[in-house]
Design a protein around this motif. Sequence first.
Motif, PDB file in Angstrom:
ATOM      1  N   ARG A 157       0.823  -1.210   0.000  1.00  0.00           N
ATOM      2  CA  ARG A 157       0.000   0.000   0.000  1.00  0.00           C
ATOM      3  C   ARG A 157       0.855   1.256   0.000  1.00  0.00           C
ATOM      4  O   ARG A 157       0.511   2.244  -0.660  1.00  0.00           O
ATOM      5  N   ILE A 193       0.106   0.102  -4.250  1.00  0.00           N
ATOM      6  CA  ILE A 193      -0.560  -1.131  -4.677  1.00  0.00           C
ATOM      7  C   ILE A 193      -1.706  -1.393  -3.700  1.00  0.00           C
ATOM      8  O   ILE A 193      -1.462  -1.610  -2.507  1.00  0.00           O
ATOM      9  N   ALA A 245      -3.457  -3.480  -1.855  1.00  0.00           N
ATOM     10  CA  ALA A 245      -3.397  -4.880  -1.452  1.00  0.00           C
ATOM     11  C   ALA A 245      -4.350  -5.160  -0.302  1.00  0.00           C
ATOM     12  O   ALA A 245      -4.645  -4.285   0.512  1.00  0.00           O
ATOM     13  N   THR A 254      -4.837  -7.894  -5.100  1.00  0.00           N
ATOM     14  CA  THR A 254      -4.910  -6.504  -5.508  1.00  0.00           C
ATOM     15  C   THR A 254      -6.008  -6.412  -6.557  1.00  0.00           C
ATOM     16  O   THR A 254      -6.079  -7.253  -7.458  1.00  0.00           O
TER      17      THR A 254
END
Length: 177
Positions: free
Chosen positions: A112, A116, A118, A128
């Motif tokens: 994160r 990303i 996640a 994701t």
Amino acid sequence: MAQAKLSYLDLYTTDPAWNLAAEQYVFDCLPRDQTYFMLWQNNNAVIIGKHQNAAAEIDQQFVRENGVRVVRRLSGGGAVYHDMGNLNFTFSLRTQDYDLRRQQSVIVEACRSLGIPAEISGRNDILTNGCKFSGNSFYSHNGCSFHNGTLLLSVDMANLGKYLTPSKVKLESKGVA
């Protein structure tokens, strides 16, 4: 009891046999009063789980013709393809300190922080945008445990599909279209 001190180990090689041997060495030989976190990459390899039938999981001829290494890991789980677009991690620690959700949260928060989105799934995977991009496997012995996994960051998906040959039943039950 106090939690063990965290030590970070960066494995500076892309040799899959060396990296998995290093993972086992850390697990078997380093002092148990610490938690070890390792990151590494493997160049063009298929890593198979402890109890897997390699012949059923890989396209043997294609792997051989393309010089892809096949290496067995200490932990269970399915076959995975590694290339330089894949980042691997391991947490090795005393079983009494082992906490899968806490360990996965470390990975999710790192993702994160890099933008990303996640999240942890119910099956011990990390997702994701609703798609699995991190599988995990586990091993415990003599009061020590480890949790390792992959992060598919920019893997060559065409090669991944060429080297691995999972059963249709597995794809239908666990696969993402």
